[in-house]
Scaffold this motif. Sequence first.
Motif, PDB file in Angstrom:
ATOM      1  N   GLU A 142    -154.464  16.026  -6.031  1.00 37.79           N
ATOM      2  CA  GLU A 142    -153.254  15.197  -6.118  1.00 37.79           C
ATOM      3  C   GLU A 142    -152.025  16.049  -6.406  1.00 37.79           C
ATOM      4  OE1 GLU A 142    -156.832  12.946  -6.508  1.00 37.79           O
ATOM      5  OE2 GLU A 142    -156.122  14.590  -7.784  1.00 37.79           O
ATOM      6  N   GLU A 143    -152.188  17.048  -7.280  1.00 40.49           N
ATOM      7  CA  GLU A 143    -151.068  17.937  -7.598  1.00 40.49           C
ATOM      8  C   GLU A 143    -150.705  18.817  -6.405  1.00 40.49           C
ATOM      9  OE1 GLU A 143    -151.500  18.625 -12.404  1.00 40.49           O
ATOM     10  OE2 GLU A 143    -152.958  19.580 -11.076  1.00 40.49           O
ATOM     11  N   MET A 144    -151.715  19.271  -5.669  1.00 34.39           N
ATOM     12  CA  MET A 144    -151.430  20.058  -4.473  1.00 34.39           C
ATOM     13  C   MET A 144    -150.717  19.226  -3.425  1.00 34.39           C
ATOM     14  SD  MET A 144    -151.944  23.258  -4.489  1.00 34.39           S
ATOM     15  CE  MET A 144    -151.877  23.605  -2.738  1.00 34.39           C
ATOM     16  N   THR A 145    -151.167  17.999  -3.258  1.00 31.01           N
ATOM     17  CA  THR A 145    -150.514  17.103  -2.302  1.00 31.01           C
ATOM     18  C   THR A 145    -149.044  16.938  -2.651  1.00 31.01           C
ATOM     19  OG1 THR A 145    -152.570  15.884  -1.856  1.00 31.01           O
ATOM     20  CG2 THR A 145    -150.503  14.767  -1.343  1.00 31.01           C
ATOM     21  N   ALA A 146    -148.756  16.697  -3.928  1.00 32.40           N
ATOM     22  CA  ALA A 146    -147.376  16.490  -4.358  1.00 32.40           C
ATOM     23  C   ALA A 146    -146.534  17.746  -4.138  1.00 32.40           C
ATOM     24  CB  ALA A 146    -147.339  16.076  -5.825  1.00 32.40           C
ATOM     25  N   ARG A 147    -147.096  18.913  -4.456  1.00 30.26           N
ATOM     26  CA  ARG A 147    -146.335  20.160  -4.307  1.00 30.26           C
ATOM     27  C   ARG A 147    -146.045  20.467  -2.837  1.00 30.26           C
ATOM     28  NH1 ARG A 147    -147.940  25.773  -4.290  1.00 30.26           N
ATOM     29  NH2 ARG A 147    -149.969  25.441  -5.297  1.00 30.26           N
ATOM     30  N   VAL A 148    -147.063  20.346  -2.013  1.00 27.48           N
ATOM     31  CA  VAL A 148    -146.871  20.628  -0.593  1.00 27.48           C
ATOM     32  C   VAL A 148    -145.909  19.619   0.030  1.00 27.48           C
ATOM     33  CG1 VAL A 148    -148.042  20.724   1.644  1.00 27.48           C
ATOM     34  CG2 VAL A 148    -149.080  21.800  -0.351  1.00 27.48           C
TER      35      VAL A 148
END
Length: 232
Positions: A140-146
Amino acid sequence: MAPKRLPKVYLVRHGETEWTINGRHTGVTDLLLTANGEAIMLKLGSKAVGPGKIIDPNLLSTVLVSPRLRAKRTFELIFSHLSEKPPHIIEEGVREWTYGDYEGFYKHEAAAARKAKGLPSGEGGWDIWVDGCEGGESPEEMTARVDEVIKSIKETHRAWVEHPDRKNGDEGGDVVIISHGHFSRCFLTRWLNLPLTNGRLFVLDPGGVCVMQYYHHDMDKPMLGAMNLGLV
């Protein structure tokens, strides 16, 4: 008259390191390129970077470079044959997935660590696309950052296309990202508006170039143009 050419994104994975060879997960660890990695990046630059080539410096708005040494060195090498390097930014947003407790681990070591703690695990004992990384980033954090990186790039693209001084037939506005394996797979997935778990379907080899673009002249339809260019 020809319509304005829509800008593109060129995603470059850094060159070979010792850990890309043996499969250890390299997030914050600052490894240098191998001698072979350096040679391949020099070759990639001369082959793929230049006027009329895959990455045309005359069409670039900016280059986003991960803060890791292996990415910075890749930037230096692929543009080293030019008289002047393009504008670039060292951008934390394009850093590799933060592996946390699994930094430097092989996949089977991360799976064993999770099993020892009784943690739920996905395919093969550890599926980063589902499980994420203890002490690091979740899917979820990777999705938000990307997604934030993509949003910024699309804003750059749209500002270039909609600038009142741009004329039909003008070319430019391109963005290059020099990053890492998992980040690149995440970027490809989210550029296409797919769930992050689809990142397991893509492979970007060290030194490979991927092209993201839009369908014809519609900026609301992001597409994948090509993968792993420049390696042969």
